[in-house]
Design a protein around this motif. Structure first.
Motif, PDB file in Angstrom:
ATOM      1  N   CYS A 141      -7.086 -19.853  17.496  1.00  0.00           N
ATOM      2  CA  CYS A 141      -6.939 -19.822  16.040  1.00  0.00           C
ATOM      3  C   CYS A 141      -7.886 -18.784  15.437  1.00  0.00           C
ATOM      4  O   CYS A 141      -8.986 -18.554  15.970  1.00  0.00           O
ATOM      5  CB  CYS A 141      -7.229 -21.203  15.448  1.00  0.00           C
ATOM      6  SG  CYS A 141      -6.084 -22.475  16.027  1.00  0.00           S
ATOM      7  N   PHE A 142      -7.444 -18.193  14.330  1.00  0.00           N
ATOM      8  CA  PHE A 142      -8.195 -17.123  13.686  1.00  0.00           C
ATOM      9  C   PHE A 142      -8.137 -17.264  12.174  1.00  0.00           C
ATOM     10  O   PHE A 142      -7.154 -17.755  11.630  1.00  0.00           O
ATOM     11  CB  PHE A 142      -7.599 -15.748  14.048  1.00  0.00           C
ATOM     12  CG  PHE A 142      -7.494 -15.508  15.516  1.00  0.00           C
ATOM     13  CD1 PHE A 142      -8.563 -14.997  16.229  1.00  0.00           C
ATOM     14  CD2 PHE A 142      -6.321 -15.810  16.190  1.00  0.00           C
ATOM     15  CE1 PHE A 142      -8.464 -14.783  17.599  1.00  0.00           C
ATOM     16  CE2 PHE A 142      -6.207 -15.598  17.555  1.00  0.00           C
ATOM     17  CZ  PHE A 142      -7.293 -15.083  18.265  1.00  0.00           C
ATOM     18  N   ILE A 143      -9.173 -16.775  11.516  1.00  0.00           N
ATOM     19  CA  ILE A 143      -9.155 -16.646  10.066  1.00  0.00           C
ATOM     20  C   ILE A 143      -8.478 -15.316   9.759  1.00  0.00           C
ATOM     21  O   ILE A 143      -8.840 -14.283  10.325  1.00  0.00           O
ATOM     22  CB  ILE A 143     -10.579 -16.665   9.480  1.00  0.00           C
ATOM     23  CG1 ILE A 143     -11.309 -17.951   9.881  1.00  0.00           C
ATOM     24  CG2 ILE A 143     -10.533 -16.532   7.962  1.00  0.00           C
ATOM     25  CD1 ILE A 143     -12.802 -17.926   9.553  1.00  0.00           C
ATOM     26  N   LEU A 144      -7.488 -15.349   8.897  1.00  0.00           N
ATOM     27  CA  LEU A 144      -6.738 -14.149   8.544  1.00  0.00           C
ATOM     28  C   LEU A 144      -7.377 -13.482   7.326  1.00  0.00           C
ATOM     29  O   LEU A 144      -7.673 -14.143   6.327  1.00  0.00           O
ATOM     30  CB  LEU A 144      -5.284 -14.519   8.220  1.00  0.00           C
ATOM     31  CG  LEU A 144      -4.386 -13.393   7.729  1.00  0.00           C
ATOM     32  CD1 LEU A 144      -4.167 -12.343   8.821  1.00  0.00           C
ATOM     33  CD2 LEU A 144      -3.057 -13.956   7.248  1.00  0.00           C
ATOM     34  N   PHE A 145      -7.598 -12.187   7.432  1.00  0.00           N
ATOM     35  CA  PHE A 145      -8.071 -11.373   6.314  1.00  0.00           C
ATOM     36  C   PHE A 145      -7.036 -10.290   6.057  1.00  0.00           C
ATOM     37  O   PHE A 145      -6.499  -9.703   6.999  1.00  0.00           O
ATOM     38  CB  PHE A 145      -9.425 -10.727   6.634  1.00  0.00           C
ATOM     39  CG  PHE A 145     -10.571 -11.698   6.587  1.00  0.00           C
ATOM     40  CD1 PHE A 145     -11.385 -11.785   5.467  1.00  0.00           C
ATOM     41  CD2 PHE A 145     -10.839 -12.524   7.666  1.00  0.00           C
ATOM     42  CE1 PHE A 145     -12.444 -12.682   5.421  1.00  0.00           C
ATOM     43  CE2 PHE A 145     -11.891 -13.420   7.634  1.00  0.00           C
ATOM     44  CZ  PHE A 145     -12.698 -13.501   6.504  1.00  0.00           C
ATOM     45  N   VAL A 146      -6.743 -10.047   4.783  1.00  0.00           N
ATOM     46  CA  VAL A 146      -5.767  -9.026   4.409  1.00  0.00           C
ATOM     47  C   VAL A 146      -6.473  -7.990   3.543  1.00  0.00           C
ATOM     48  O   VAL A 146      -7.230  -8.330   2.630  1.00  0.00           O
ATOM     49  CB  VAL A 146      -4.572  -9.651   3.644  1.00  0.00           C
ATOM     50  CG1 VAL A 146      -3.588  -8.578   3.198  1.00  0.00           C
ATOM     51  CG2 VAL A 146      -3.874 -10.695   4.510  1.00  0.00           C
ATOM     52  N   ARG A 147      -6.188  -6.728   3.843  1.00  0.00           N
ATOM     53  CA  ARG A 147      -6.775  -5.622   3.092  1.00  0.00           C
ATOM     54  C   ARG A 147      -5.789  -5.155   2.016  1.00  0.00           C
ATOM     55  O   ARG A 147      -4.591  -5.424   2.108  1.00  0.00           O
ATOM     56  CB  ARG A 147      -7.131  -4.486   4.042  1.00  0.00           C
ATOM     57  CG  ARG A 147      -8.142  -4.967   5.093  1.00  0.00           C
ATOM     58  CD  ARG A 147      -8.652  -3.868   5.948  1.00  0.00           C
ATOM     59  NE  ARG A 147      -9.420  -2.944   5.122  1.00  0.00           N
ATOM     60  CZ  ARG A 147      -9.750  -1.719   5.514  1.00  0.00           C
ATOM     61  NH1 ARG A 147      -9.387  -1.278   6.700  1.00  0.00           N
ATOM     62  NH2 ARG A 147     -10.438  -0.926   4.722  1.00  0.00           N
ATOM     63  N   PRO A 148      -6.254  -4.448   0.994  1.00  0.00           N
ATOM     64  CA  PRO A 148      -5.373  -3.988  -0.087  1.00  0.00           C
ATOM     65  C   PRO A 148      -4.191  -3.143   0.397  1.00  0.00           C
ATOM     66  O   PRO A 148      -3.120  -3.170  -0.219  1.00  0.00           O
ATOM     67  CB  PRO A 148      -6.305  -3.159  -0.987  1.00  0.00           C
ATOM     68  CG  PRO A 148      -7.652  -3.744  -0.750  1.00  0.00           C
ATOM     69  CD  PRO A 148      -7.668  -4.145   0.710  1.00  0.00           C
ATOM     70  N   ASP A 149      -4.340  -2.439   1.515  1.00  0.00           N
ATOM     71  CA  ASP A 149      -3.233  -1.624   2.032  1.00  0.00           C
ATOM     72  C   ASP A 149      -2.234  -2.452   2.844  1.00  0.00           C
ATOM     73  O   ASP A 149      -1.274  -1.923   3.387  1.00  0.00           O
ATOM     74  CB  ASP A 149      -3.760  -0.454   2.862  1.00  0.00           C
ATOM     75  CG  ASP A 149      -4.474  -0.893   4.137  1.00  0.00           C
ATOM     76  OD1 ASP A 149      -4.575  -2.114   4.422  1.00  0.00           O
ATOM     77  OD2 ASP A 149      -4.946   0.001   4.872  1.00  0.00           O
TER      78      ASP A 149
END
Length: 191
Positions: A141-149
């Motif tokens: 399992c992972f924490i998801l991070f999303v960037r502006p692009d």
């Protein structure tokens, strides 16, 4: 003086239909034993060990996480981001990978020339993955991070609560743009 008496021999004959039925029953039993783990994994909610334990709370975010990356923990937002998405990614050690996420929770994961069928789901604000013939089906399992692009980063939490950037996307595209095989058992055996 020892005397041996001739023994009577009895001949047993079987009809060819009985032999075929017995052979079929044996083949069916062997086939079920081979396929049972695969079928059980395919129908289960999680990997063979069941749901992973709740994630440890992270001590701090990893220093190599992009400063503009936003943590996404809402299950609906995670699904909205990953449904029908192909991620072309790279692990922290430089190894490239590709993963296609189907909206029904199936996934096709490619690494080192092999494509593995698996599952993905959301649990405790993290995205989790498991593959029947890769790493013994153990969920990760992972924490998801999303960037502006639109690119993504996956942060893992160690048992001691420390975090590290496990992988990041090089490119994300909607649909199965890598044409990964869906649902086929891989001839590859993962580590």
């Amino acid at each position: 003086m020892i005397q041996f008496w001739p023994q009577e021999q009895t001949r047993v004959t079987f009809s060819s239909g009985l032999v075929r039925s017995a052979a079929f029953a044996v083949a069916l039993a062997i086939g079920l034993q081979v396929l049972a783990p695969v079928l059980a994994f395919a129908d289960g909610d999680f990997g063979p060990e069941g749901a992973p334990p709740p994630a440890a709370a992270p001590n701090a975010l990893p220093g190599d996480l992009a400063t503009d990356a936003v943590e996404v923990t809402d299950p609906d937002a995670i699904r909205a981001k990953l449904d029908e998405l192909t991620i072309y990614g790279r692990y922290y050690d430089g190894e490239n990978w590709i993963e296609y996420h189907l909206a029904d929770g199936r996934t096709a994961y490619w690494e080192k020339g092999c494509t593995y069928p698996g599952k993905w789901w959301v649990q405790d604000g993290e995205v989790c993955y498991a593959y029947a013939n890769y790493r013994n089906g153990a969920p990760n399992c992972f924490i998801l991070f999303v960037r502006p692009d639109g690119s993504v980063q996956f942060v893992a939490i160690s048992d001691d609560g420390s975090t590290y950037l496990a992988s990041f996307s090089l490119k994300v595209e909607h649909g199965n743009t890598a044409n990964l095989a869906i649902g086929e058992k891989s001839p590859c055996v993962g580590v």
